[in-house]
Design a protein around this motif. Structure first.
Motif, PDB file in Angstrom:
ATOM      1  N   ALA A  83      24.302  15.278  72.036  1.00  0.00           N
ATOM      2  CA  ALA A  83      24.681  15.691  70.327  1.00  0.00           C
ATOM      3  C   ALA A  83      23.866  15.218  69.605  1.00  0.00           C
ATOM      4  CB  ALA A  83      25.965  15.217  70.360  1.00  0.00           C
ATOM      5  N   MET A 124      30.111  18.790  73.874  1.00  0.00           N
ATOM      6  CA  MET A 124      29.462  18.260  72.570  1.00  0.00           C
ATOM      7  C   MET A 124      28.192  19.385  72.445  1.00  0.00           C
ATOM      8  SD  MET A 124      29.790  14.256  72.501  1.00  0.00           S
ATOM      9  CE  MET A 124      29.734  13.890  74.133  1.00  0.00           C
ATOM     10  N   SER A 126      25.508  19.629  70.449  1.00  0.00           N
ATOM     11  CA  SER A 126      24.972  20.069  69.090  1.00  0.00           C
ATOM     12  C   SER A 126      23.505  19.812  68.943  1.00  0.00           C
ATOM     13  CB  SER A 126      25.633  19.403  67.965  1.00  0.00           C
ATOM     14  OG  SER A 126      25.338  17.880  68.076  1.00  0.00           O
TER      15      SER A 126
END
Length: 254
Positions: A83, A124, A126
């Protein structure tokens, strides 16, 4: 043209050919983040065709995955991915510093633990899902094993589903999170939005989590789907619907 379809998609389209003509809106709900808490087991007793995403190498992950399998529920692996906020990922994570061998080894270990998982979605991610190369290595691994990918869409710039499609990996993406806030009224509003989206788009993927507040709210709200002529289906059935539509398009082009 049918022989060009991925094996998984062909199998699903043969199992569910009537989906070509389905009129009822369909929703798949995936419960993420299963494995760290004994109380996550409560999610397995939700009514209907809920799908479950299991975190690899967690204290209760394998046990709960086996229980879900025994209930004939769809199980996927919830693979931690890097992330942007640098948050701790946990075991089985994929990061941008890994080479292809590292990614393949980590995924192999996860599937060795839960070999009946249909595929993965990202926990997660990202940062990682915005990067082409690690996603390409991931999708190549999945393609070789006829596995699926569900993009949790933790960033609007995610390349994951696009890369999955380019590698021929059966894929879908999350449309709505139901419980970003653990408040009953918030979850109720999100569930109502889910119903509106299903009526508008016909197929919708929702993600929730095994929090007690979420489980309690879902027990109350899930019957609303049937009342609104919406079918709760396993994630594999939405993938089969996509396969059927693809078959139809290919046949039209012949």
């Amino acid at each position: 043209m049918l022989r060009l379809l991925p094996k998984f998609l062909l199998t699903l389209s043969l199992l569910f050919p009537t989906l070509l003509y389905a009129q009822t809106a369909q929703v798949a709900i995936i419960i993420d983040d299963i494995g760290y808490r004994k109380s996550d087991a409560q999610a397995l007793y939700l009514p209907g065709n809920i799908s479950y995403a299991i975190l690899p190498h967690t204290p209760y992950g394998k046990k709960l995955a086996l229980k879900a399998q025994a209930k004939n529920k769809d199980v996927i692996l919830h693979i931690p991915m890097e992330a942007k906020n640098g948050k701790k990922l946990g075991p089985g994570a994929l990061t941008s510093t890994m080479n292809e061998n590292g990614i393949r080894e980590s995924l192999t270990n996860a599937f060795n633990e839960i070999p009946f998982a249909l595929g993965i979605n990202n926990h997660m991610g990202s940062k990682l899902t915005e990067l082409y190369q690690p996603m390409a290595w991931t999708m190549q691994f999945l393609r070789e094993r006829n596995l699926v990918f569900i993009d949790s869409v933790t960033t609007s710039a995610s390349k994951a589903e696009q890369v999955a499609i380019s590698f021929g990996v059966p894929s879908l993406h999350r449309h709505i999170f139901l419980d970003n806030k653990l408040e009953h009224n918030y979850i109720r509003r999100q569930f109502k939005q889910l119903i509106r989206d299903a009526k508008r788009y016909q197929t919708v993927v929702a993600i929730a989590h095994p929090h007690p507040e979420t489980i309690s709210a879902l027990r109350q709200f899930l019957p609303l789907l049937k009342k609104n002529n919406i079918e709760l289906v396993p994630i594999s059935k939405l993938l089969s619907h996509k396969a059927a539509m693809l078959n139809q398009q290919l046949n039209a082009e012949d």
